[in-house]
Write a protein that holds these residues in place. Structure first.
Motif, PDB file in Angstrom:
ATOM      1  N   ARG A   1       1.628   5.708  -7.691  1.00  0.00           N
ATOM      2  CA  ARG A   1       0.516   6.482  -8.268  1.00  0.00           C
ATOM      3  C   ARG A   1       0.795   7.978  -8.291  1.00  0.00           C
ATOM      4  NH1 ARG A   1      -3.723   6.305  -5.313  1.00  0.00           N
ATOM      5  NH2 ARG A   1      -2.949   5.002  -3.642  1.00  0.00           N
ATOM      6  N   ALA A   2       1.723   8.451  -7.462  1.00  0.00           N
ATOM      7  CA  ALA A   2       2.074   9.880  -7.443  1.00  0.00           C
ATOM      8  C   ALA A   2       3.136  10.223  -8.495  1.00  0.00           C
ATOM      9  CB  ALA A   2       2.576  10.268  -6.053  1.00  0.00           C
TER      10      ALA A   2
ATOM     11  N   ASP B   1       2.429   1.506  -3.475  1.00  0.00           N
ATOM     12  CA  ASP B   1       1.381   1.871  -4.428  1.00  0.00           C
ATOM     13  C   ASP B   1       1.130   3.378  -4.402  1.00  0.00           C
ATOM     14  OD1 ASP B   1      -1.172   1.285  -6.091  1.00  0.00           O
ATOM     15  OD2 ASP B   1      -1.972   2.254  -4.278  1.00  0.00           O
ATOM     16  N   LYS B   2       1.111   3.955  -3.231  1.00  0.00           N
ATOM     17  CA  LYS B   2       0.880   5.405  -3.102  1.00  0.00           C
ATOM     18  C   LYS B   2       2.004   6.194  -3.787  1.00  0.00           C
ATOM     19  CE  LYS B   2      -0.036   8.944   0.339  1.00  0.00           C
ATOM     20  NZ  LYS B   2      -0.178   9.256   1.747  1.00  0.00           N
TER      21      LYS B   2
ATOM     22  N   GLN C   1      -2.646   3.731 -12.986  1.00  0.00           N
ATOM     23  CA  GLN C   1      -2.997   2.369 -12.576  1.00  0.00           C
ATOM     24  C   GLN C   1      -3.947   1.812 -13.629  1.00  0.00           C
ATOM     25  OE1 GLN C   1      -4.416   2.026  -8.551  1.00  0.00           O
ATOM     26  NE2 GLN C   1      -5.454   0.102  -8.971  1.00  0.00           N
TER      27      GLN C   1
ATOM     28  N   ALA D   1       0.833  -1.207   0.000  1.00  0.00           N
ATOM     29  CA  ALA D   1       0.000   0.000   0.000  1.00  0.00           C
ATOM     30  C   ALA D   1       0.868   1.258   0.000  1.00  0.00           C
ATOM     31  CB  ALA D   1      -0.940  -0.007   1.203  1.00  0.00           C
ATOM     32  N   ALA D   2       1.954   1.244   0.761  1.00  0.00           N
ATOM     33  CA  ALA D   2       2.852   2.400   0.803  1.00  0.00           C
ATOM     34  C   ALA D   2       3.525   2.601  -0.554  1.00  0.00           C
ATOM     35  CB  ALA D   2       3.895   2.213   1.903  1.00  0.00           C
TER      36      ALA D   2
ATOM     37  N   SER E   1      -5.574  -4.119  -7.718  1.00  0.00           N
ATOM     38  CA  SER E   1      -5.627  -3.215  -6.570  1.00  0.00           C
ATOM     39  C   SER E   1      -4.774  -3.799  -5.447  1.00  0.00           C
ATOM     40  CB  SER E   1      -7.061  -3.025  -6.084  1.00  0.00           C
ATOM     41  OG  SER E   1      -7.528  -4.218  -5.478  1.00  0.00           O
TER      42      SER E   1
END
Length: 141
Positions: free
Chosen positions: A71-72, A67-68, A78, A64-65, A82
């Motif tokens: 995406r930035a 992925d953030k 994406q 999750a970290a 998920s």
């Protein structure tokens, strides 16, 4: 002089068509699949790409970290999966011509796997390795 202008115009038209193809052609969803691609922890150069695997204590939290962060990233979108599914795919495009690179991020056991590879051509000139290592460094992995 007219012949030179015609040749230049045809050349520019060819570049525009090629650029349009690279930017808008669909990417085969098979490029997002990761079955059988997991590697042992470490860094793994590939022809046209790069893969890294990191052993982590809580893969979904680390995913999750990461992925953030991904995406930035500029020009990154994406396109499949998920974090909740444990598999995410992204497409990052080069700034000038928009060449796509596919990055997949997934959990395999207690490892976080990330693989980036080009869609067109044979050499990514180290771009995927640099991008992935930058993301991993930012995430502290």
């Amino acid at each position: 002089m007219n012949r030179a202008v015609t040749i230049l115009a045809l050349g520019l038209a060819a570049v525009a068509v090629a650029d349009g193809w690279v930017r808008f052609a669909p990417i085969d969803p098979a490029r997002y699949k990761v079955e059988g691609l997991a590697k042992a922890p470490g860094d793994h150069p590939e022809t046209g790409g790069f893969q890294a695997a990191r052993e982590v204590s809580d893969p979904l939290v680390q995913m999750a970290a990461l992925d953030k962060i991904i995406r930035a990233t500029a020009r990154t979108k994406q396109v499949a999966g998920s974090v909740d599914e444990g598999h995410v795919a992204y497409v990052t495009r080069s700034a000038f011509f928009g060449f796509p690179d596919v990055t997949t991020l997934w959990v395999e056991g207690n490892t976080l796997q990330i693989r980036g590879h080009l869609v067109y051509g044979k050499s990514d000139l180290g771009v995927n390795k640099a991008r992935i290592m930058g993301w991993l460094d930012e995430a502290g992995l």
